[in-house]
Design a protein around this motif. Structure first.
Motif, PDB file in Angstrom:
ATOM      1  N   LEU A  64      11.807  -4.347   1.332  1.00 15.99           N
ATOM      2  CA  LEU A  64       9.728  -3.703   1.639  1.00 15.99           C
ATOM      3  C   LEU A  64       9.171  -4.227   1.482  1.00 15.99           C
ATOM      4  O   LEU A  64       8.693  -5.147   0.227  1.00 15.99           O
ATOM      5  CB  LEU A  64      10.437  -2.738   0.102  1.00 15.99           C
ATOM      6  N   LEU A  66       5.349  -5.726   0.868  1.00 16.68           N
ATOM      7  CA  LEU A  66       4.686  -4.821   0.681  1.00 16.68           C
ATOM      8  C   LEU A  66       3.109  -5.054   0.751  1.00 16.68           C
ATOM      9  O   LEU A  66       3.124  -6.930   1.047  1.00 16.68           O
ATOM     10  CB  LEU A  66       4.527  -5.298  -1.574  1.00 16.68           C
ATOM     11  N   PRO A  67       2.433  -4.438   0.683  1.00 17.21           N
ATOM     12  CA  PRO A  67       1.384  -5.297   1.078  1.00 17.21           C
ATOM     13  C   PRO A  67       0.465  -5.426  -0.308  1.00 17.21           C
ATOM     14  O   PRO A  67       0.649  -5.230  -1.564  1.00 17.21           O
ATOM     15  CB  PRO A  67       0.138  -4.313   1.547  1.00 17.21           C
ATOM     16  N   LEU A  68      -0.023  -6.065   0.320  1.00 15.38           N
ATOM     17  CA  LEU A  68      -1.695  -6.921  -1.094  1.00 15.38           C
ATOM     18  C   LEU A  68      -2.922  -7.098  -1.253  1.00 15.38           C
ATOM     19  O   LEU A  68      -3.285  -7.522  -1.903  1.00 15.38           O
ATOM     20  CB  LEU A  68      -0.321  -8.433  -1.797  1.00 15.38           C
ATOM     21  N   LEU A  74      -2.878   2.603  -5.000  1.00 16.62           N
ATOM     22  CA  LEU A  74      -1.719   1.923  -5.519  1.00 16.62           C
ATOM     23  C   LEU A  74      -1.062   3.283  -5.795  1.00 16.62           C
ATOM     24  O   LEU A  74       0.130   3.020  -5.445  1.00 16.62           O
ATOM     25  CB  LEU A  74      -2.290   1.048  -6.543  1.00 16.62           C
ATOM     26  N   VAL A  77       0.630   3.663  -2.171  1.00 15.17           N
ATOM     27  CA  VAL A  77       2.319   2.622  -2.663  1.00 15.17           C
ATOM     28  C   VAL A  77       3.185   2.813  -3.330  1.00 15.17           C
ATOM     29  O   VAL A  77       4.368   2.558  -3.038  1.00 15.17           O
ATOM     30  CB  VAL A  77       1.396   1.129  -2.759  1.00 15.17           C
ATOM     31  N   LEU A  97      12.265  -6.257  -2.277  1.00 17.26           N
ATOM     32  CA  LEU A  97      11.017  -6.974  -2.619  1.00 17.26           C
ATOM     33  C   LEU A  97      10.506  -7.971  -2.267  1.00 17.26           C
ATOM     34  O   LEU A  97      10.893  -8.916  -2.607  1.00 17.26           O
ATOM     35  CB  LEU A  97      10.297  -6.725  -4.107  1.00 17.26           C
ATOM     36  N   THR A  99       7.081  -9.851  -1.253  1.00 14.78           N
ATOM     37  CA  THR A  99       5.623  -9.580  -1.254  1.00 14.78           C
ATOM     38  C   THR A  99       5.366 -10.655  -0.375  1.00 14.78           C
ATOM     39  O   THR A  99       5.184 -10.725   0.412  1.00 14.78           O
ATOM     40  CB  THR A  99       5.265 -10.224  -3.112  1.00 14.78           C
TER      41      THR A  99
END
Lengths: 330, 330
Positions: A64, A66-68, A74, A77, A97, A99
Motif C-alpha cells: 500500500l 501512502l501519500p505523504l 489524514l 487517508v 506499508l 511510504t
DNA sequence: GTGAAAGCGCTAACAA
DNA sequence: TTGTTAGCGCTTTCAC
C-alpha cells in the motif's frame, strides 16, 4: 513449530492433501476435508508464509503506497488504509506499508524480491511521477485517484465530476438560482490533483447547464483565509442562497463565517458539503461523502482479479451518494 | 528472474559465497566481495524474500500495530508510522500494517505463520488488552506507550511526567506564580491512556514543589468547550499569567479564546504547549514536542536488538525537549 | 577464504 | 479421490 507434515500425519493423509484442502486447488472429498480441518484446528497450524511464497510464487501481500504530500486529509487517508487492510484480509492477504519517500527504487525492490504481489497506490495525481515505474514493472497495481492517462492502468476513484454536479442539481431542484463554491486550498488546484479540478468542473458545468449563477474560490486552511473567501463570495454573488463546500478542513469555519456575516444556515444560505459522512453528520449538513470504504474495497478486489489473471478496466468511477440532512445545527 | 545461482555463475563463485557477501555471516576476501557486488548490481539481483525467510527463519518484516481508537491525533500517528518505516528500512526490514481490528487472533496468526519477526505496537494504554497476547506469543515486541506493568515488556515513551514538570519549571523561572493547565478531552483521561495522566501529574507536582498556584481542566475538541474551559480557568485562577496546553487539537482555539477574553498572548498570559513542533512553530509558541521520529526510531532499534537476541530494558523514557519561542503570533 | 550439499516448509506436477 | 516427489531460492553446516 507445526508444519504441514505434522498435520498430514495427524489426519492420516499426504501433505499435498493438506495443501489442497487449504488452497482449494483440487477437489478433496468431504470426509478428508473435515478431518484435515480438524487436525489443523487442533494443532494450531498456520502455513509458513515464506515457504508458501517460495513454492507458489505468491506472497499474499499487497503493497500500500501512502501519500505523504502536504494537504492530504489524514482522516481520509486512515479510512482508506483501514478499508484496504480489511478488504485484503478478506482475501487472505496482508498489507505492507510503502511510504512515498521510498520512491521508485522502493517499488522496484519490493517487486523484484517478491515481497508483494501487487500494489495499491493512494492519492495518485494527474501526472504522477510514480506511474512510469509502475508501467515498467508491469506488476498488478491499482491506483486510487485519477491520472491524466489511464491507458494500461487500473484506476478507481469517486466520480468527482458527478459529485460536483450532484450538489448543483440538488440545490437547483430546491429552487436556488445563485450558488457559490468554496474549494480546496489553491495549492491543491495548482498541484493537478485531479479530484479537485473535476469536482469544480462538474459544479461549473452543472451550474451552466441549469442557468444558475455561480462563483468558485479556493480557501486556505486558515481562519482568516476562509473569512476573506466567504466575504468575497457574498460580495461577488450578492443573491447567493447556497454554497457548495469541497474542503472539509475548513467546513466548520465556513459556517462560523457565514453566521458572522449575518447569514443563517440553512435559512439564508444552504450549505452542501463534499466531505466524510461523519463530519457532515456532526454539522448536520447535506453532503456527498467520499466513500473511502467502498473505494478501498474495490481497489483490493480489482487487484485480486489482476492477480488471478483477469483483465481489469482502466477506470472505475464510483457514483456519488448525496445524503440530505435537514436538521438545525447546534 | 535473477537468482543467487545466476549471480554466483556470473561472478565465478559458489552460491554460498554470494549469500555470505549479502549477509556478512562470514568473512569474504575484498576481491571476491567486490566482484560479487558488481555482478549483483549488473544483473539487478534482489534476494527472494520468501526463500530468504524460509531458509533463515527471519522474514525481515516488522508488524506495526495501529491504534484505531477515537481521540488519537492522526497527524501524530502518521509521523510515528513514517518514522517506524524509515527506521525499519535502515535495518533492511519492511513494515506490515496490522489494524487494531485484527485483534489478538491477527497477532497470533502473523507470528505463527512467520510473516513478521516482531511487532511495534502503537498507542498502548495503561491496561491494554493486547498485552496478554503479546506475552503469550513470547515474540519480540516493542510498545510505544506506557502500560501500567512493564515487567517482561519493552516500552518506549516520552517522559510525559518530565514534560509536564518541564513546562512548570520553565514558566516558574520566568517568574510566573499562577499557572493553568488545559488538557486533553475528558475521555482521554477516563480511558487510562497514561500519557495524559502522567503529564498532568508532572505538572501538578512541579507546581506544588515550586509553590505555584495551579488548576487543571480537560477540554473537548469543540470551540464552545474550549471557550468554557478558558473562562473557568480565568475565573478559578484570577492571577493566572501562564497556561500549559496539552491538547494540540484545540490549541488554536485556546489562543483565540484568551484574546476574546481580553488577554494578550504572551504579554498577559504566556502559553506553553505540549504538541508537535510544527504546530508550535506556526503559532510561535514555546513548546515541548512529541518526538515521534525519535520514538519510532528507538522502538525499531530495540526491536532489532531483540531479534539479535539481546536483552532490552522494560522501559525507555525519552527526555522532553523544551523549545523557547518568543516571537509575536500573527 | 571458499565450495558442496543438505535442508527450510510448502506447492504442483505426475502417477496411481 | 489421493499419494509421491521434485523443486521454489536461499542459508548454513561441514569439509577443504
Amino acid at each position: 513449530m507445526v508444519t504441514i507434515v505434522d498435520v498430514a500425519r495427524h489426519a492420516g493423509v499426504a501433505p499435498s492433501t493438506v495443501s489442497y484442502v487449504l488452497t482449494g486447488n483440487r477437489p478433496v472429498s468431504a470426509g478428508t476435508r473435515v478431518r484435515v480441518r480438524e487436525s489443523i484446528q487442533l494443532l494450531g497450524y498456520h502455513p509458513h508464509a515464506g515457504a508458501r511464497a517460495l513454492a507458489s510464487s505468491r506472497s499474499n501481500v499487497i503493497g500500500l503506497v501512502l501519500p505523504l504530500r502536504e494537504g492530504v486529509q489524514l482522516p481520509v487517508v486512515m479510512r482508506f488504509v483501514t478499508s484496504v487492510v480489511t478488504a485484503a484480509r478478506r482475501h487472505d492477504m496482508d498489507v505492507l506499508l510503502v511510504t512515498a519517500d521510498q520512491g521508485a527504487a522502493g517499488l522496484r525492490r519490493l517487486a523484484h524480491c517478491a515481497r508483494v504481489d501487487g500494489c495499491v497506490m493512494m492519492d495518485v495525481g494527474l501526472d504522477d511521477e510514480r506511474l512510469p515505474v509502475l508501467r515498467e514493472l508491469g506488476r498488478p497495481a491499482v491506483l486510487l485517484g485519477h491520472p491524466a492517462a489511464v491507458k494500461g492502468l487500473t484506476c478507481v476513484d469517486l466520480d468527482f465530476e458527478a459529485a460536483g454536479a450532484r450538489c448543483v442539481d440538488h440545490l437547483a431542484e430546491l429552487g436556488h438560482r445563485s450558488i457559490g463554491f468554496l474549494g480546496a486550498s489553491s495549492a491543491v488546484y495548482a498541484r493537478n490533483t485531479g479530484f479537485a479540478q473535476r469536482t469544480l468542473a462538474g459544479f461549473s458545468s452543472a451550474a451552466m447547464r441549469r442557468g444558475v449563477a455561480s462563483t468558485a474560490m479556493p480557501a486556505e486552511p486558515r481562519y482568516d483565509s476562509v473569512q476573506a473567501v466567504v466575504g468575497t463570495l457574498l460580495r461577488e454573488l450578492p443573491r447567493m442562497t447556497a454554497l457548495v463546500v469541497h474542503n472539509e478542513a475548513v467546513l466548520g469555519w465556513v459556517l462560523e463565517c457565514l453566521r458572522a456575516e449575518g447569514r443563517r444556515v440553512p435559512d439564508d444560505v444552504a450549505v452542501v458539503a463534499i466531505c466524510p459522512d461523519e463530519l457532515a453528520e456532526r454539522l448536520r449538513l447535506t453532503s456527498v461523502q467520499l466513500p473511502a470504504e467502498a473505494l478501498g474495497r474495490r481497489a483490493v478486489e480489482l487487484l485480486v482479479a489482476q492477480l488471478n489473471g483477469q483483465q481489469t478496466p482502466p477506470l472505475t468511477l464510483l457514483e456519488p451518494n448525496l445524503s440530505v440532512r435537514t436538521g438545525p445545527h447546534r
